[in-house]
Write a protein that holds these residues in place. Structure first.
Motif, PDB file in Angstrom:
ATOM      1  N   ALA A 225     -56.648  -9.678  -6.095  1.00 20.12           N
ATOM      2  CA  ALA A 225     -57.837  -9.982  -6.869  1.00 20.12           C
ATOM      3  C   ALA A 225     -58.881 -10.671  -6.004  1.00 20.12           C
ATOM      4  O   ALA A 225     -60.070 -10.604  -6.282  1.00 20.12           O
ATOM      5  CB  ALA A 225     -57.465 -10.854  -8.060  1.00 20.12           C
ATOM      6  N   ASP A 226     -58.426 -11.363  -4.929  1.00 23.92           N
ATOM      7  CA  ASP A 226     -59.337 -12.079  -4.043  1.00 23.92           C
ATOM      8  C   ASP A 226     -59.792 -11.130  -2.939  1.00 23.92           C
ATOM      9  O   ASP A 226     -58.965 -10.560  -2.204  1.00 23.92           O
ATOM     10  CB  ASP A 226     -58.629 -13.303  -3.444  1.00 23.92           C
TER      11      ASP A 226
ATOM     12  N   ALA B 146     -55.683 -17.185   6.822  1.00 24.18           N
ATOM     13  CA  ALA B 146     -54.698 -17.095   5.737  1.00 24.18           C
ATOM     14  C   ALA B 146     -54.209 -18.482   5.342  1.00 24.18           C
ATOM     15  O   ALA B 146     -54.048 -18.780   4.143  1.00 24.18           O
ATOM     16  CB  ALA B 146     -53.529 -16.210   6.161  1.00 24.18           C
ATOM     17  N   GLY B 147     -53.978 -19.358   6.343  1.00 25.07           N
ATOM     18  CA  GLY B 147     -53.554 -20.711   6.028  1.00 25.07           C
ATOM     19  C   GLY B 147     -54.611 -21.469   5.248  1.00 25.07           C
ATOM     20  O   GLY B 147     -54.293 -22.200   4.299  1.00 25.07           O
ATOM     21  N   GLN B 148     -55.873 -21.289   5.636  1.00 24.96           N
ATOM     22  CA  GLN B 148     -56.952 -21.968   4.914  1.00 24.96           C
ATOM     23  C   GLN B 148     -57.053 -21.460   3.475  1.00 24.96           C
ATOM     24  O   GLN B 148     -57.268 -22.244   2.545  1.00 24.96           O
ATOM     25  CB  GLN B 148     -58.274 -21.750   5.652  1.00 24.96           C
ATOM     26  N   ARG B 149     -56.916 -20.132   3.328  1.00 24.88           N
ATOM     27  CA  ARG B 149     -57.027 -19.599   1.960  1.00 24.88           C
ATOM     28  C   ARG B 149     -55.842 -20.038   1.102  1.00 24.88           C
ATOM     29  O   ARG B 149     -55.999 -20.314  -0.092  1.00 24.88           O
ATOM     30  CB  ARG B 149     -57.082 -18.057   2.021  1.00 24.88           C
ATOM     31  N   ILE B 150     -54.666 -20.141   1.672  1.00 28.44           N
ATOM     32  CA  ILE B 150     -53.500 -20.609   0.914  1.00 28.44           C
ATOM     33  C   ILE B 150     -53.694 -22.058   0.504  1.00 28.44           C
ATOM     34  O   ILE B 150     -53.356 -22.455  -0.625  1.00 28.44           O
ATOM     35  CB  ILE B 150     -52.223 -20.439   1.755  1.00 28.44           C
TER      36      ILE B 150
ATOM     37  N   LEU C 105     -54.579 -18.707  -6.535  1.00 25.96           N
ATOM     38  CA  LEU C 105     -54.260 -17.335  -6.159  1.00 25.96           C
ATOM     39  C   LEU C 105     -53.156 -16.811  -7.072  1.00 25.96           C
ATOM     40  O   LEU C 105     -52.226 -17.544  -7.416  1.00 25.96           O
ATOM     41  CB  LEU C 105     -53.773 -17.266  -4.705  1.00 25.96           C
ATOM     42  N   PRO C 106     -53.210 -15.547  -7.446  1.00 26.57           N
ATOM     43  CA  PRO C 106     -52.066 -14.957  -8.151  1.00 26.57           C
ATOM     44  C   PRO C 106     -50.874 -14.826  -7.210  1.00 26.57           C
ATOM     45  O   PRO C 106     -51.021 -14.854  -5.986  1.00 26.57           O
ATOM     46  CB  PRO C 106     -52.589 -13.593  -8.616  1.00 26.57           C
ATOM     47  N   GLU C 107     -49.708 -14.681  -7.806  1.00 25.00           N
ATOM     48  CA  GLU C 107     -48.483 -14.661  -6.996  1.00 25.00           C
ATOM     49  C   GLU C 107     -48.469 -13.497  -6.019  1.00 25.00           C
ATOM     50  O   GLU C 107     -48.008 -13.642  -4.875  1.00 25.00           O
ATOM     51  CB  GLU C 107     -47.272 -14.591  -7.923  1.00 25.00           C
ATOM     52  N   GLU C 108     -48.984 -12.340  -6.401  1.00 29.31           N
ATOM     53  CA  GLU C 108     -48.984 -11.186  -5.505  1.00 29.31           C
ATOM     54  C   GLU C 108     -49.826 -11.449  -4.267  1.00 29.31           C
ATOM     55  O   GLU C 108     -49.419 -11.131  -3.137  1.00 29.31           O
ATOM     56  CB  GLU C 108     -49.502  -9.945  -6.239  1.00 29.31           C
ATOM     57  N   ASP C 109     -51.006 -12.039  -4.454  1.00 30.41           N
ATOM     58  CA  ASP C 109     -51.870 -12.347  -3.303  1.00 30.41           C
ATOM     59  C   ASP C 109     -51.263 -13.433  -2.432  1.00 30.41           C
ATOM     60  O   ASP C 109     -51.389 -13.398  -1.196  1.00 30.41           O
ATOM     61  CB  ASP C 109     -53.257 -12.784  -3.796  1.00 30.41           C
TER      62      ASP C 109
ATOM     63  N   HIS D 219     -48.896 -15.049   2.803  1.00 28.12           N
ATOM     64  CA  HIS D 219     -47.780 -15.610   3.582  1.00 28.12           C
ATOM     65  C   HIS D 219     -47.175 -14.554   4.491  1.00 28.12           C
ATOM     66  O   HIS D 219     -46.776 -14.854   5.643  1.00 28.12           O
ATOM     67  CB  HIS D 219     -46.716 -16.180   2.641  1.00 28.12           C
ATOM     68  N   LYS D 220     -47.056 -13.314   4.002  1.00 27.21           N
ATOM     69  CA  LYS D 220     -46.511 -12.248   4.854  1.00 27.21           C
ATOM     70  C   LYS D 220     -47.412 -11.985   6.054  1.00 27.21           C
ATOM     71  O   LYS D 220     -46.936 -11.889   7.201  1.00 27.21           O
ATOM     72  CB  LYS D 220     -46.346 -10.976   4.027  1.00 27.21           C
ATOM     73  N   LEU D 221     -48.730 -11.871   5.806  1.00 20.51           N
ATOM     74  CA  LEU D 221     -49.655 -11.621   6.912  1.00 20.51           C
ATOM     75  C   LEU D 221     -49.645 -12.777   7.909  1.00 20.51           C
ATOM     76  O   LEU D 221     -49.644 -12.571   9.132  1.00 20.51           O
ATOM     77  CB  LEU D 221     -51.066 -11.398   6.358  1.00 20.51           C
ATOM     78  N   ALA D 222     -49.633 -14.008   7.401  1.00 21.60           N
ATOM     79  CA  ALA D 222     -49.614 -15.167   8.295  1.00 21.60           C
ATOM     80  C   ALA D 222     -48.310 -15.232   9.085  1.00 21.60           C
ATOM     81  O   ALA D 222     -48.295 -15.536  10.293  1.00 21.60           O
ATOM     82  CB  ALA D 222     -49.821 -16.443   7.488  1.00 21.60           C
TER      83      ALA D 222
END
Length: 332
Positions: free
Chosen positions: A30-31, A53-57, A62-66, A71-74
Motif C-alpha cells: 500500500a506504501d 528500508a530501516g528508516q521506513r520500518i 505499515l500493513p503486515e505484508e509491507d 525486512h526481507k529486502l533489508a
C-alpha cells in the motif's frame, strides 16, 4: 564442468530472471516507497535499500505484508553487503512475522537461501510458538468478526423493524350505538352490538313464532261460517227480518280449539323471546365502541406532470371602422 563456472551461470540466470519474477510475485504494498525500494533492490542498490528500508520500518504505520517485504529486502541487502548482523536481525524479523515464510530459489541466490534456511532451523522452537500464537490470533479475529457481523445483523434488523413501525398507522374507529335499537325485535340490538350469532338466534326464533301465530290466526278464522237467521215477530220493510251470524260448526270445534291454542302459544312464545332479546341487548349495551386497527402507510405517489392540452379554438367578433369583423384564434 567445475563448480566455479556453474555458480557463475546460476548467478547470471538469477540476475536476468530476478527482476521480472520479483515484480510478478511480490505483493504490491500500500506504501509506494515499498515498490521503490523493491525496484532499487533489483538494480543492486543494496546500501540504499538497507538504509531506506530501516528508516521506513522505524516510522511504522505499515500493513503486515509491507513490513515483511521491507525486512526481507533489508535482510537480503545486508547479506549481499556481508553485514551478517543486520541480515540476521531483519530476516529473523521476517520469520517472527510469518513463521512459514520461504525465499524463492529462482529469484534469490542459493547462498542467501541457504543462510535463510539455517536461520529457520535455529528458530524452529520459536517458530512453533509463533505459529500457535498466530493461530490463536486468527481465531480471535474470526470470533470478533463473527461477533461484529451478528451485531450488524441485529442492528439492521432493529433498524428495519423501526422503519416498519414508523410506517404503521393506528386507525381508531368509534362506533356509536342507539339505545332504542335494543327494543326492535328480531335481534336488532344484538346485530348492532356485533353479536351476530345471538342476533341470528333471536331473529330465527321470533320469525318462526310470528309466522306460526299468523298461520294459526288465518287457519282459525277460516273455520267460521256465516248464515242468516230469521227472526219471528220482527218485520222490516220487506215484511221479514233476519240477521247474519258467524259461527264455527260443531264438527270443526276440535280444529278450532287446536288452532286457537297454537295461536295463543306462538304469540306468547314470540313476546317471551322478544322480551329476552330486549333484556339481553340492554344488558350488553354500550353507547360507543372504540376499535383500533394498525395499517401500513404508503407514501402518496407524486403527481406526474400533466401534459398541457391545447386550448379549443375561439372565434371572436370585433367592430371595425367599416362594419363588423371576425377573428379566429388557436392555442397549441
Amino acid at each position: 564442468m567445475s563448480q566455479g563456472p556453474l555458480l557463475l551461470v546460476v548467478l547470471l540466470l538469477a540476475a536476468l530472471l530476478g527482476p521480472a519474477s520479483a515484480r510478478a510475485q511480490a505483493p504490491m504494498g500500500a506504501d509506494p516507497e515499498v515498490a521503490a525500494l523493491r525496484s532499487s533492490f533489483e538494480y543492486g542498490k543494496y546500501a540504499e535499500v538497507l538504509e531506506r528500508a530501516g528508516q521506513r520500518i522505524d516510522r511504522g504505520d505499515l500493513p503486515e505484508e509491507d513490513l515483511v517485504e521491507l525486512h526481507k529486502l533489508a535482510g537480503l541487502s545486508a547479506f549481499n553487503l556481508n553485514k551478517t548482523d543486520d541480515a540476521e536481525r531483519h530476516l529473523r524479523a521476517v520469520l517472527r512475522l510469518d513463521p512459514d515464510f520461504s525465499l524463492d530459489p529462482f529469484v534469490v541466490p542459493p547462498p542467501a537461501v541457504a543462510y535463510f534456511e539455517d536461520l529457520k532451523n535455529q528458530m524452529s522452537g520459536e517458530r512453533d510458538f509463533l505459529r500457535q500464537e498466530q493461530r490463536l490470533r486468527l481465531e480471535r479475529e474470526k470470533t470478533e468478526q463473527e461477533r461484529r457481523e451478528q451485531e450488524r445483523v441485529a442492528l439492521e434488523t432493529q433498524r428495519r423493524r423501526a422503519e416498519e413501525l414508523a410506517r404503521q398507522v393506528t386507525v381508531r374507529t368509534v362506533e356509536k350505538h342507539n339505545f332504542l335499537v335494543n327494543f326492535v325485535p328480531f335481534g336488532a340490538g344484538q346485530f348492532q352490538q356485533g353479536r351476530n350469532g345471538m342476533g341470528i338466534a333471536f331473529a330465527a326464533t321470533e320469525g318462526v313464532l310470528a309466522i306460526t301465530s299468523i298461520i294459526a290466526f288465518f287457519a282459525y278464522d277460516s273455520l267460521f261460517e256465516e248464515r242468516l237467521i230469521n227472526l219471528d215477530n220482527v218485520l222490516d220493510e220487506d215484511g221479514r227480518a233476519s240477521i247474519p251470524v258467524r259461527y264455527i260448526p260443531t264438527d270443526r270445534a276440535r280444529q278450532a280449539d287446536t288452532w286457537q291454542l297454537l295461536k295463543l302459544a306462538s304469540a306468547t312464545g314470540f313476546y317471551t323471546v322478544y322480551t329476552l332479546g330486549v333484556v339481553d341487548a340492554v344488558y350488553h349495551h354500550e353507547d360507543q365502541v372504540v376499535s383500533s386497527t394498525t395499517v401500513e402507510s404508503r407514501p402518496e405517489p407524486k403527481p406526474s406532470p400533466t401534459v398541457s392540452q391545447a386550448a379549443p379554438p375561439r372565434v371572436r367578433l370585433y367592430s371595425t371602422k367599416g362594419g363588423l369583423g371576425a377573428g379566429f384564434s388557436l392555442t397549441f
